[in-house]
Motif scaffolding. Structure first.
Motif, PDB file in Angstrom:
ATOM      1  N   SER A  81      40.110  55.943  53.075  1.00  0.00           N
ATOM      2  CA  SER A  81      39.901  55.691  51.648  1.00  0.00           C
ATOM      3  C   SER A  81      38.923  54.536  51.445  1.00  0.00           C
ATOM      4  CB  SER A  81      41.234  55.353  50.968  1.00  0.00           C
ATOM      5  OG  SER A  81      42.167  56.395  51.123  1.00  0.00           O
ATOM      6  N   TYR A  82      38.459  54.389  50.198  1.00  0.00           N
ATOM      7  CA  TYR A  82      37.578  53.274  49.851  1.00  0.00           C
ATOM      8  C   TYR A  82      38.066  52.634  48.569  1.00  0.00           C
ATOM      9  CZ  TYR A  82      33.465  50.634  48.388  1.00  0.00           C
ATOM     10  OH  TYR A  82      32.625  49.639  47.973  1.00  0.00           O
ATOM     11  N   THR A  83      38.353  51.349  48.626  1.00  0.00           N
ATOM     12  CA  THR A  83      38.820  50.606  47.448  1.00  0.00           C
ATOM     13  C   THR A  83      38.094  49.275  47.309  1.00  0.00           C
ATOM     14  OG1 THR A  83      40.623  49.563  48.698  1.00  0.00           O
ATOM     15  CG2 THR A  83      41.126  51.648  47.588  1.00  0.00           C
ATOM     16  N   GLY A  84      36.926  49.137  47.959  1.00  0.00           N
ATOM     17  CA  GLY A  84      36.291  47.836  48.073  1.00  0.00           C
ATOM     18  C   GLY A  84      35.253  47.493  47.036  1.00  0.00           C
ATOM     19  N   HIS A  85      34.985  48.382  46.072  1.00  0.00           N
ATOM     20  CA  HIS A  85      33.966  48.056  45.082  1.00  0.00           C
ATOM     21  C   HIS A  85      34.456  46.959  44.144  1.00  0.00           C
ATOM     22  CE1 HIS A  85      31.046  48.568  41.815  1.00  0.00           C
ATOM     23  NE2 HIS A  85      30.264  49.068  42.745  1.00  0.00           N
ATOM     24  N   ALA A  86      33.525  46.101  43.700  1.00  0.00           N
ATOM     25  CA  ALA A  86      33.898  44.940  42.893  1.00  0.00           C
ATOM     26  C   ALA A  86      34.525  45.318  41.557  1.00  0.00           C
ATOM     27  CB  ALA A  86      32.671  44.066  42.656  1.00  0.00           C
ATOM     28  N   SER A  87      34.208  46.489  41.028  1.00  0.00           N
ATOM     29  CA  SER A  87      34.742  46.883  39.720  1.00  0.00           C
ATOM     30  C   SER A  87      36.126  47.513  39.804  1.00  0.00           C
ATOM     31  CB  SER A  87      33.788  47.862  39.035  1.00  0.00           C
ATOM     32  OG  SER A  87      33.702  49.067  39.771  1.00  0.00           O
ATOM     33  N   PHE A  88      36.617  47.750  41.017  1.00  0.00           N
ATOM     34  CA  PHE A  88      37.924  48.386  41.194  1.00  0.00           C
ATOM     35  C   PHE A  88      38.919  47.377  41.739  1.00  0.00           C
ATOM     36  CE2 PHE A  88      41.059  50.841  43.668  1.00  0.00           C
ATOM     37  CZ  PHE A  88      41.553  51.649  42.657  1.00  0.00           C
ATOM     38  N   THR A  89      40.072  47.281  41.073  1.00  0.00           N
ATOM     39  CA  THR A  89      41.144  46.393  41.519  1.00  0.00           C
ATOM     40  C   THR A  89      42.318  47.225  42.008  1.00  0.00           C
ATOM     41  OG1 THR A  89      40.510  44.732  39.871  1.00  0.00           O
ATOM     42  CG2 THR A  89      42.707  44.531  40.855  1.00  0.00           C
ATOM     43  N   PRO A  90      42.545  47.305  43.315  1.00  0.00           N
ATOM     44  CA  PRO A  90      43.685  48.079  43.812  1.00  0.00           C
ATOM     45  C   PRO A  90      45.007  47.421  43.407  1.00  0.00           C
ATOM     46  CG  PRO A  90      42.122  47.581  45.574  1.00  0.00           C
ATOM     47  CD  PRO A  90      41.761  46.721  44.417  1.00  0.00           C
TER      48      PRO A  90
END
Length: 218
Positions: free
Chosen positions: A162-171
């Motif tokens: 998975s990918y959750t590392g973009h600055a606009s996304f808060t896991p």
């Protein structure tokens, strides 16, 4: 099964987002290797914002399970010659097998094919196709896809990452999948809600859009 990703995605007025809902892999234990699940993700133009790793396809005949999609790393499929899971930097390795029909490695957004690449189709948007000769399972798509399985014995495909590392996304929460059943046609669990906050300043209105997402694909 696919990885589970839950969080908040912050956007601004004028943003155009594309939501890609991956399809489930096809096949069952009697029709060669099953296909891996396709990638479910959200992009802004060509920039990936968030993605959930998909599960690999099960192997035919031996009924070995496909590897689960993972949060950081996908899981290897079952069987001695199974495909490996994708990571945060590379696709999972395909298995060389023991019969001259190796599975291929996964790659960015795409699962590798199982053995001879002529079995059951992978899910839409990058699921790896299963094999017929040797019945290796296809790899699941992901940020990096899982590798395809091979044979002797027939073995399953690996899951994607998975990918959750973009600055606009808060896991807010993420969990690994539980593994695909043999030849499973994986399902999609996709939900969301929208919250709009409005602030008045000097007779102009500014909008802040927050999208809360749940993404899960086998």
């Amino acid at each position: 099964g696919g990885a589970y990703v839950y969080g908040e995605l912050n956007v601004t007025p004028g943003d155009v987002l594309t939501m890609l809902v991956g399809g489930g892999g096809t096949g069952d234990a009697s029709s060669g290797g099953a296909g891996g699940g396709g990638l479910t993700a959200i992009k802004q133009n060509t920039v990936l914002l968030v993605a959930a790793g998909s599960g690999g396809g099960g192997a035919g005949v031996t009924a070995s399970n496909g590897g689960a999609g993972g949060v950081t790393t996908g899981f290897a499929g079952q069987g001695f010659y199974a495909g490996l899971g994708g990571t945060q930097s590379a696709g999972g390795s395909g298995s060389p097998g023991n019969g001259g029909v190796p599975g291929s490695a996964g790659s960015l957004f795409t699962g590798g094919y199982g053995s001879d690449n002529s079995g059951s189709l992978g899910g839409w948007n990058g699921g790896g196709r299963g094999g017929w000769i040797c019945s290796g399972g296809g790899g699941g798509a992901g940020y990096y896809g899982g590798g395809g399985g091979s044979c002797n014995p027939n073995s399953a495909g690996g899951g994607g990452s998975s990918y959750t590392g973009h600055a606009s996304f808060t896991p807010l929460f993420a969990a690994d999948g539980l593994g695909s059943t043999p030849g499973e046609s994986c399902g999609v669990d996709l939900g969301g809600r929208r919250i709009i906050k409005k602030k008045k300043k000097k007779k102009f209105f500014f909008f802040f859009l927050k999208i809360i997402l749940i993404i899960n694909i086998c």
